[in-house]
Design an enzyme around this catalytic site. Structure first.
Site, PDB file in Angstrom:
ATOM      1  N   GLN A 180      -0.548   0.433  -9.205  1.00 35.84           N
ATOM      2  CA  GLN A 180       0.777   0.651  -8.623  1.00 35.84           C
ATOM      3  C   GLN A 180       0.868   2.074  -8.071  1.00 35.84           C
ATOM      4  OE1 GLN A 180       3.209  -1.796  -8.383  1.00 35.84           O
ATOM      5  NE2 GLN A 180       4.287  -0.311  -7.114  1.00 35.84           N
ATOM      6  N   LYS A 226       6.772  -8.355  -9.517  1.00 38.23           N
ATOM      7  CA  LYS A 226       5.452  -8.981  -9.321  1.00 38.23           C
ATOM      8  C   LYS A 226       5.106  -9.870 -10.516  1.00 38.23           C
ATOM      9  CE  LYS A 226       3.926  -5.130  -6.478  1.00 38.23           C
ATOM     10  NZ  LYS A 226       3.266  -3.832  -6.404  1.00 38.23           N
ATOM     11  N   ASP A 273      -4.603  -6.084  -3.339  1.00 32.08           N
ATOM     12  CA  ASP A 273      -3.703  -5.348  -2.442  1.00 32.08           C
ATOM     13  C   ASP A 273      -4.325  -5.182  -1.052  1.00 32.08           C
ATOM     14  OD1 ASP A 273      -1.195  -4.698  -3.353  1.00 32.08           O
ATOM     15  OD2 ASP A 273      -1.811  -2.867  -4.394  1.00 32.08           O
TER      16      ASP A 273
END
Ligand code: NDP
Length: 296
Positions: free
Chosen positions: A98, A54, A121
């Site tokens: 995460q 990422k 997200d």
């Protein structure tokens, strides 16, 4: 029929190139570059590897990225406090925690602690709720990436029968919602299957568009797929392979050869859905910086 391959690497590169152009324009207009902050709890090697990819993608498109590393002994309260600081930091546009988290921490609680305007997200209940209501929102990156693949290859969705196998909060459920909504994807008639679905084949064989996100190698075989169906394989599974350098190779949830014999389109694993997830995260971070979803 031998299916044509949907090339996720090509589409992801196109999305990243568009984001890079838009970031440049944004910065040329006098704004600071967009910034994504990743919160990592512990040092799980798989998580570290995802975060590296990422961060690399951010650098490529001109988005700044930082990783806040917290020990796996961090308490729920300390984690929420760390997220709160990022929420209040005007230099941070997107926040991503995460997953998975160590077992003593609740993913739901920490996701709810993120400011939904920075939830790139698309996991926060506000964004999930707005998705269900077909309102502008940050959309979960993997299903949003699949939608982009269908759009890129001009695969029609409206009025089709879409079957989603797998009902997780991250992939299957938002995918099913998107496919059935007008604005997000275009009004397919959608069936969602999960562990308790009886006679899975009865559903998969009826699909014009079959999306499989389960995490079981070989779950879907050719005879379960309608001739000419579009098949999107989200699964990423390791299977032992002594001839591979690492001793394993990655496969999806579909038995590729037999499914490709019947489908009209299919995504490979790797190189299908995977690259799209990170590309859509870049897109969401840009949208957050510009205030496109939630105007300031
Ligand atoms: P989860 O384990 O969270 O969810 C799996 C879903 O599959 C659940 O809804 C479960 O049902 C359902 N399921 C399990 N067994 C069956 C079965 N036999 N028949 C029908 N449904 C079943 O996984 P994720 O959604 O997070 O991920 C799914 C796969 O996609 C994994 O391989 C993962 O690695 C991959 N993935 C790939 C990404 C990418 O970028 N390419 C991104 C995210 C995930 P129930 O709800 O009843 O438990």
């Amino acid at each position: 029929m031998k299916a044509r391959q949907i090339d996720g690497r090509e589409v992801a590169a196109a999305v990243r190139a568009e984001v890079a152009d838009d970031v440049q324009e944004w910065v040329r207009a006098g704004h600071r570059p967009p910034r994504l902050e990743v919160v990592q709890v512990g040092s799980d090697p798989a998580s570290s590897s995802y975060i590296r990819s990422k961060t690399r993608a951010c650098a490529e498109v001109g988005i700044e990225a930082g990783t806040m590393k917290l020990p796996d002994t961090v308490s729920a309260r300390e984690l929420r406090e760390a997220v709160r600081r990022l929420n209040e930091d005007e230099g941070v546009d997107g926040i991503l925690v995460q997953l998975p988290l160590p077992p003593h921490l609740s993913a739901h609680d920490v996701i709810e602690a993120i400011d939904h305007r920075k939830d790139v997200d698309g996991f926060h209940p506000m964004n999930v709720g707005r998705l269900v209501l077909d309102q502008p929102c940050f959309r979960s990156c993997t299903p949003a990436g699949i939608r982009e693949l269908l759009r890129y290859y001009e695969i029609p969705v409206k009025g089709k029968h879409a079957v989603v196998v797998g009902a997780s909060n991250i992939v299957g459920s938002p995918m099913a919602v998107m496919l059935s909504r007008e604005n997000s994807a275009g009004k397919a008639t959608t069936t969602i299957c999960h562990k308790f679905t009886r006679d899975l084949t009865r559903h998969t064989i009826a699909a014009d568009i079959l999306i499989v996100a389960v995490g079981q190698a070989g779950l879907i075989r050719g005879e379960m797929v309608r001739e000419g169906a579009v098949v999107i394989d989200v699964g990423i599974n390791r299977v032992a392979d002594e001839s591979a350098d690492r001793g394993y190779r990655l496969v999806g949830d579909c038995d590729y050869d037999s499914v490709a014999d019947r489908a009209s389109w299919i995504t490979p694993v790797p190189g299908g859905v995977g690259p799209m997830t990170v590309a859509m995260l870049m897109k969401n971070t840009l949208l957050a910086a510009r205030g496109s979803i939630y105007p300031r």
